[in-house]
Motif scaffolding. Sequence first.
Motif, PDB file in Angstrom:
ATOM      1  N   THR A 165     -26.413 -39.949  90.437  1.00 40.96           N
ATOM      2  CA  THR A 165     -25.649 -41.067  89.883  1.00 40.96           C
ATOM      3  C   THR A 165     -24.489 -41.350  90.809  1.00 40.96           C
ATOM      4  O   THR A 165     -23.751 -40.432  91.186  1.00 40.96           O
ATOM      5  CB  THR A 165     -25.082 -40.687  88.494  1.00 40.96           C
ATOM      6  N   PRO A 218     -36.686 -32.067  90.142  1.00 38.50           N
ATOM      7  CA  PRO A 218     -36.138 -33.422  90.026  1.00 38.50           C
ATOM      8  C   PRO A 218     -34.718 -33.434  89.453  1.00 38.50           C
ATOM      9  O   PRO A 218     -34.345 -32.541  88.703  1.00 38.50           O
ATOM     10  CB  PRO A 218     -37.095 -34.091  89.033  1.00 38.50           C
ATOM     11  N   TYR A 219     -33.944 -34.451  89.835  1.00 39.60           N
ATOM     12  CA  TYR A 219     -32.659 -34.701  89.160  1.00 39.60           C
ATOM     13  C   TYR A 219     -32.310 -36.171  89.341  1.00 39.60           C
ATOM     14  O   TYR A 219     -32.899 -36.868  90.177  1.00 39.60           O
ATOM     15  CB  TYR A 219     -31.555 -33.795  89.707  1.00 39.60           C
ATOM     16  N   THR A 220     -31.360 -36.626  88.550  1.00 36.22           N
ATOM     17  CA  THR A 220     -30.915 -38.012  88.674  1.00 36.22           C
ATOM     18  C   THR A 220     -29.601 -38.060  89.431  1.00 36.22           C
ATOM     19  O   THR A 220     -28.601 -37.505  88.987  1.00 36.22           O
ATOM     20  CB  THR A 220     -30.727 -38.642  87.282  1.00 36.22           C
ATOM     21  N   GLY A 229     -37.289 -37.490  89.095  1.00 37.27           N
ATOM     22  CA  GLY A 229     -36.007 -37.689  89.773  1.00 37.27           C
ATOM     23  C   GLY A 229     -35.760 -39.164  90.043  1.00 37.27           C
ATOM     24  O   GLY A 229     -36.704 -39.952  90.110  1.00 37.27           O
ATOM     25  N   THR A 230     -34.502 -39.559  90.173  1.00 35.70           N
ATOM     26  CA  THR A 230     -34.214 -40.968  90.456  1.00 35.70           C
ATOM     27  C   THR A 230     -32.767 -41.141  90.952  1.00 35.70           C
ATOM     28  O   THR A 230     -32.000 -40.185  91.032  1.00 35.70           O
ATOM     29  CB  THR A 230     -34.476 -41.841  89.201  1.00 35.70           C
ATOM     30  N   ILE A 231     -32.432 -42.393  91.276  1.00 32.24           N
ATOM     31  CA  ILE A 231     -31.073 -42.714  91.723  1.00 32.24           C
ATOM     32  C   ILE A 231     -30.500 -43.780  90.813  1.00 32.24           C
ATOM     33  O   ILE A 231     -31.168 -44.778  90.543  1.00 32.24           O
ATOM     34  CB  ILE A 231     -31.084 -43.286  93.157  1.00 32.24           C
ATOM     35  N   GLN A 232     -29.274 -43.565  90.355  1.00 34.20           N
ATOM     36  CA  GLN A 232     -28.631 -44.593  89.539  1.00 34.20           C
ATOM     37  C   GLN A 232     -27.390 -45.128  90.228  1.00 34.20           C
ATOM     38  O   GLN A 232     -26.591 -44.362  90.733  1.00 34.20           O
ATOM     39  CB  GLN A 232     -28.240 -44.003  88.186  1.00 34.20           C
ATOM     40  N   SER A 253     -22.067 -36.917  91.562  1.00 32.16           N
ATOM     41  CA  SER A 253     -23.392 -37.462  91.866  1.00 32.16           C
ATOM     42  C   SER A 253     -24.453 -36.393  91.648  1.00 32.16           C
ATOM     43  O   SER A 253     -25.602 -36.687  91.347  1.00 32.16           O
ATOM     44  CB  SER A 253     -23.441 -37.943  93.312  1.00 32.16           C
ATOM     45  N   ARG A 286     -34.379 -36.380  94.496  1.00 32.84           N
ATOM     46  CA  ARG A 286     -34.422 -37.708  93.863  1.00 32.84           C
ATOM     47  C   ARG A 286     -35.810 -38.308  93.965  1.00 32.84           C
ATOM     48  O   ARG A 286     -36.137 -39.257  93.281  1.00 32.84           O
ATOM     49  CB  ARG A 286     -33.441 -38.646  94.590  1.00 32.84           C
ATOM     50  N   TYR A 287     -36.605 -37.741  94.869  1.00 32.26           N
ATOM     51  CA  TYR A 287     -37.888 -38.368  95.173  1.00 32.26           C
ATOM     52  C   TYR A 287     -39.104 -37.570  94.731  1.00 32.26           C
ATOM     53  O   TYR A 287     -40.141 -37.630  95.356  1.00 32.26           O
ATOM     54  CB  TYR A 287     -37.969 -38.661  96.673  1.00 32.26           C
ATOM     55  N   LYS A 310     -30.249 -47.819  99.000  1.00 29.65           N
ATOM     56  CA  LYS A 310     -31.547 -47.207  98.692  1.00 29.65           C
ATOM     57  C   LYS A 310     -32.489 -47.339  99.876  1.00 29.65           C
ATOM     58  O   LYS A 310     -33.201 -46.404 100.240  1.00 29.65           O
ATOM     59  CB  LYS A 310     -32.179 -47.879  97.467  1.00 29.65           C
TER      60      LYS A 310
END
Length: 381
Positions: free
Chosen positions: A209, A205-207, A133-136, A103, A128-129, A143
């Motif tokens: 997963t 930032p990072y994604t 950055g985001t969540i997959q 992740s 992530r925020y 969430k």
Amino acid sequence: MSATEISIILPTYNESKNIWSILEHIQKSIPKNLRAETIVIDDNSPDNTAKIAEDYFYSIKEKTSHTINVIKRKAKDGLSSAILNGIQEASGNTIVVMDSDFSHPPHIIPKLLETLKQTQCDIVVASRYVKGGTIQGWPFKRKLMSTVATKIAKIGLGVTPNDPMSGFFAFRKKITDGVKFDAIGYKMLLELLVKTKGVKIEEIPYTFTDREFGSSKLDSSVIFNYCKSVWRLYKYGREVRQDEKRTSVRFLSKAARFFTVGASGLGINYLASMLFTLSSDVWYLHATLMGIVFSITSNFILNKYWTFEDGDFSTKRTLIQYAKFTGFSSIGALVQLGMVYYLVDELNILYPISLILAVGTAAFSNFVLNKRWTFREKVWS
Ligand code: GDD
Ligand code: MN
């Protein structure tokens, strides 16, 4: 041989399908000029995760200076406690904490280290925020839980990063010197942020997963532990606040809490009114009245307990305070009404601006009146 500079802390529980590969990826991601160690903290995983990690180390030992230290604990004592154990064992002066299920992408590690060095900060949070950055792969429910937990942490504990619940971060080991950790539940970073206030923090930032192999260990006990740890951290913060010598800081901190409660009251007012209108026999004006009663009551309880830190809920005292609080709320409403009228009608100021001024004045006078007369504190304290 030069000393270890970087320690990567990798807690594992039943990660047999991920551990070999994540160790490989981590090793590839570490800048070649750094001496690094990875500390795997395994809680006696029945699927043999620890053994696989050791096998991996034997397979690379001859070819690299990167060491892997597998700590085998007897029981599943939780993520934060595993991380804390890793910190205690770490010999590097820089520590990276991450999950072992992909992740947290290992290719972010160099960026974490670079940011730490370039900005001379003490903690870098992979976030992530923040923008970029985001969540997959997370369902809506997860969430939502994360958003709510993040809000609670930010408002309740006053931590500044946008992602205080991240499990992916780097920090200088020296900031933990002398800090006593509770290490309950999942949120080690949150505890670090609360207990090392004042240190310099950066976010990148990072994604995130969601994992492909194995399953999440997050269950209702983790949520319960989250509440428990926020509560403890809150009490910890309160002790620190009471030691605060500067009157201006104490005054402003109370005012900020009072206004936060006021804002929450607007939400409760709306929700309660809407709920009452669901029943067809309730007249909408009665529903509105109930909304007002509910929000005054919740504002009162929150201000008593949180803003003014008055834990004495004996009946007589509480009722008297409640009556005064309600009284001042009504005065506040009248002040607001009168002031809007005066500003718009007499001074010809635009309504939206008049309203802001009036709400601000009413809220502030409400704060001062309640501080002085309901909760019997000096105004400037
Ligand atoms: N040693 C040990 N003991 N490791 C554990 C334990 C434990 O009791 N519980 C979980 N882990 C390890 C897992 O093997 C994994 O590498 C990592 O900790 C995270 O566990 P997950 O179960 O995969 O957590 P998640 O993906 O639901 O939660 C993640 O997201 C949160 C953000 O909302 C984690 O990254 C959290 O740290 C993060 O806060
Ligand atoms: Mn996970």
